[in-house]
Each structure stands twice: as structure tokens, then as C-alpha cells.
Design a protein around this motif. Structure first.
Motif, PDB file in Angstrom:
ATOM      1  N   GLU A  82       0.814  -1.218   0.000  1.00  0.00           N
ATOM      2  CA  GLU A  82       0.000   0.000   0.000  1.00  0.00           C
ATOM      3  C   GLU A  82       0.847   1.267   0.000  1.00  0.00           C
ATOM      4  O   GLU A  82       0.526   2.227  -0.694  1.00  0.00           O
ATOM      5  CB  GLU A  82      -0.914   0.030   1.237  1.00  0.00           C
ATOM      6  N   GLU A  83       1.913   1.286   0.798  1.00  0.00           N
ATOM      7  CA  GLU A  83       2.716   2.503   0.939  1.00  0.00           C
ATOM      8  C   GLU A  83       3.749   2.683  -0.152  1.00  0.00           C
ATOM      9  O   GLU A  83       4.140   3.809  -0.443  1.00  0.00           O
ATOM     10  CB  GLU A  83       3.421   2.528   2.303  1.00  0.00           C
ATOM     11  N   THR A  84       4.219   1.583  -0.752  1.00  0.00           N
ATOM     12  CA  THR A  84       5.362   1.692  -1.656  1.00  0.00           C
ATOM     13  C   THR A  84       5.187   1.005  -3.009  1.00  0.00           C
ATOM     14  O   THR A  84       6.009   1.206  -3.898  1.00  0.00           O
ATOM     15  CB  THR A  84       6.625   1.110  -1.000  1.00  0.00           C
ATOM     16  N   GLY A  85       4.187   0.151  -3.161  1.00  0.00           N
ATOM     17  CA  GLY A  85       4.018  -0.602  -4.401  1.00  0.00           C
ATOM     18  C   GLY A  85       4.996  -1.752  -4.543  1.00  0.00           C
ATOM     19  O   GLY A  85       5.104  -2.340  -5.610  1.00  0.00           O
ATOM     20  N   LEU A  86       5.700  -2.105  -3.473  1.00  0.00           N
ATOM     21  CA  LEU A  86       6.720  -3.150  -3.538  1.00  0.00           C
ATOM     22  C   LEU A  86       6.262  -4.441  -2.873  1.00  0.00           C
ATOM     23  O   LEU A  86       5.432  -4.434  -1.966  1.00  0.00           O
ATOM     24  CB  LEU A  86       8.011  -2.669  -2.876  1.00  0.00           C
ATOM     25  N   VAL A  87       6.851  -5.541  -3.323  1.00  0.00           N
ATOM     26  CA  VAL A  87       6.591  -6.863  -2.781  1.00  0.00           C
ATOM     27  C   VAL A  87       7.908  -7.422  -2.256  1.00  0.00           C
ATOM     28  O   VAL A  87       8.951  -7.291  -2.910  1.00  0.00           O
ATOM     29  CB  VAL A  87       6.012  -7.791  -3.874  1.00  0.00           C
ATOM     30  N   ALA A  88       7.850  -8.044  -1.087  1.00  0.00           N
ATOM     31  CA  ALA A  88       9.030  -8.659  -0.476  1.00  0.00           C
ATOM     32  C   ALA A  88       9.024 -10.159  -0.722  1.00  0.00           C
ATOM     33  O   ALA A  88       7.963 -10.764  -0.901  1.00  0.00           O
ATOM     34  CB  ALA A  88       9.047  -8.396   1.028  1.00  0.00           C
ATOM     35  N   GLY A  89      10.210 -10.734  -0.678  1.00  0.00           N
ATOM     36  CA  GLY A  89      10.326 -12.187  -0.650  1.00  0.00           C
ATOM     37  C   GLY A  89       9.962 -12.641   0.760  1.00  0.00           C
ATOM     38  O   GLY A  89       9.083 -12.076   1.397  1.00  0.00           O
ATOM     39  N   GLY A  90      10.669 -13.642   1.273  1.00  0.00           N
ATOM     40  CA  GLY A  90      10.416 -14.122   2.624  1.00  0.00           C
ATOM     41  C   GLY A  90      10.654 -13.038   3.665  1.00  0.00           C
ATOM     42  O   GLY A  90      11.533 -12.200   3.510  1.00  0.00           O
ATOM     43  N   LEU A  91       9.842 -13.044   4.705  1.00  0.00           N
ATOM     44  CA  LEU A  91       9.998 -12.086   5.806  1.00  0.00           C
ATOM     45  C   LEU A  91      10.300 -12.835   7.089  1.00  0.00           C
ATOM     46  O   LEU A  91       9.806 -13.934   7.306  1.00  0.00           O
ATOM     47  CB  LEU A  91       8.712 -11.271   5.998  1.00  0.00           C
ATOM     48  N   THR A  92      11.096 -12.214   7.932  1.00  0.00           N
ATOM     49  CA  THR A  92      11.376 -12.779   9.241  1.00  0.00           C
ATOM     50  C   THR A  92      11.250 -11.680  10.288  1.00  0.00           C
ATOM     51  O   THR A  92      11.635 -10.531  10.041  1.00  0.00           O
ATOM     52  CB  THR A  92      12.782 -13.437   9.285  1.00  0.00           C
ATOM     53  N   LEU A  93      10.708 -12.032  11.445  1.00  0.00           N
ATOM     54  CA  LEU A  93      10.572 -11.082  12.542  1.00  0.00           C
ATOM     55  C   LEU A  93      11.958 -10.782  13.096  1.00  0.00           C
ATOM     56  O   LEU A  93      12.716 -11.677  13.425  1.00  0.00           O
ATOM     57  CB  LEU A  93       9.677 -11.667  13.632  1.00  0.00           C
ATOM     58  N   VAL A  94      12.293  -9.490  13.178  1.00  0.00           N
ATOM     59  CA  VAL A  94      13.645  -9.113  13.596  1.00  0.00           C
ATOM     60  C   VAL A  94      13.668  -8.347  14.911  1.00  0.00           C
ATOM     61  O   VAL A  94      14.641  -8.407  15.643  1.00  0.00           O
ATOM     62  CB  VAL A  94      14.376  -8.336  12.475  1.00  0.00           C
ATOM     63  N   ALA A  95      12.602  -7.614  15.242  1.00  0.00           N
ATOM     64  CA  ALA A  95      12.624  -6.799  16.455  1.00  0.00           C
ATOM     65  C   ALA A  95      11.218  -6.320  16.795  1.00  0.00           C
ATOM     66  O   ALA A  95      10.297  -6.450  15.990  1.00  0.00           O
ATOM     67  CB  ALA A  95      13.534  -5.580  16.249  1.00  0.00           C
TER      68      ALA A  95
END
Length: 160
Positions: free
Chosen positions: A63-76
Motif C-alpha cells: 500500500e505505501e510503496t508498491g513493492l513486494v518482499a520475498g520471505g519475511l522474518t521477525l527481527v525486532a
């Protein structure tokens, strides 16, 4: 949705530390709404009822950037508590920060972001980030990413 200003309880916020595949740059957005109006930060926003944290991170990023990420991991996680002049809690977010690598899309600010761009890690100081945002970016970059970059943080791949 409940009013987020002077809340009766904290809201769950989601942040995304999105790197370029070579891990040399990170995505920043410029906020178009309070709290943080006009400030540079990580993309993200409030989690919706019935939405997983991962789904919220992906939705906010798109919504904010038009970008898609690969895998996500919780970092903090970060506690973001803003008080008014009288000391009352005006905004309170518990932010779950995820890290990942850009997979597709072209940066295009939308929703409550008025600008977005990939920034070299060495140049972060010019964007006036909060110490919490800078710490989360550093923590995410220090994860044991695969040598190819595109993928969840983890042990180096064989042969790298």
C-alpha cells in the motif's frame, strides 16, 4: 476502526526493513500523517483485526510503496509511545519489525507515505531516522543472510 489518538490500549503496528538483493540499500518512506508527519521511517502501519502479522507487513509494504518482499522474518519489536504536553499518552504502538528482500515492484509512494526510496546504508544519517529505526535496520542487516541475498535470513548457502 477505533481512534488511534488518545487510545484506551496500544495498537499493534508493523514495520518492514526491506533491503535490495545485494543488501546495500534499505527502503525508507516519508510519513504523510501523524505521528511522525514528514519524518523518514520504515514502511508500515497498523495490523487489522483477523490479519496475520506477516500479511499486515506485506499489505502495508504494498500500500505505501508498491513493492513486494520475498520471505519475511521477525527481527525486532519497538514500543512507540508519544505523549502530549500534559504527559497523556497520545499515541501508543507496539511495532513488530520484519526484515526481507525486495522481490518485485517499483517504489511509488501512496497511502500515508508521501515519498519512498531505497537508500544506501552508509547514507542513513542524512534522513533523520529515530534511534529505534536505525537500530532495527542495523539488527536486520546483521542477520546471517544467505549469500544470494534474496531469501530469509539463515545460514550461508553451500559453496558461498
Amino acid at each position: 476502526m477505533s481512534d488511534r489518538r488518545y487510545p484506551a490500549r496500544p495498537f499493534v503496528g508493523i514495520g518492514v526493513v526491506l533491503f535490495t538483493p545485494d543488501l546495500a540499500e534499505v527502503l525508507l518512506v516519508r510519513r504523510g500523517r501523524p505521528p511522525g508527519l514528514g519524518a523518514w521511517s520504515l514502511p508500515g502501519g497498523a495490523q487489522h483485526l483477523g490479519e496475520t502479522a506477516d500479511a499486515a507487513a506485506r499489505r502495508e509494504l504494498l500500500e505505501e510503496t508498491g513493492l513486494v518482499a520475498g520471505g519475511l522474518t521477525l527481527v525486532a519489536h519497538v514500543d512507540s509511545i508519544h505523549r502530549d504536553a500534559a504527559g497523556r499518552v497520545e499515541y501508543h504502538y507496539t511495532i513488530l519489525d520484519f526484515a526481507g528482500v525486495w522481490a518485485s515492484g517499483t517504489p511509488d509512494a501512496a497511502d500515508d507515505a508521501i515519498d519512498c526510496r531505497f537508500v544506501e546504508l552508509a547514507g542513513l544519517g542524512a534522513f533523520g531516522l529515530t534511534s529505534a529505526a536505525t537500530a532495527v535496520i542495523r539488527k536486520a542487516r546483521a542477520l546471517p543472510w544467505t549469500r544470494q541475498g534474496a531469501g530469509l535470513p539463515g545460514p550461508p548457502t553451500a559453496g558461498s
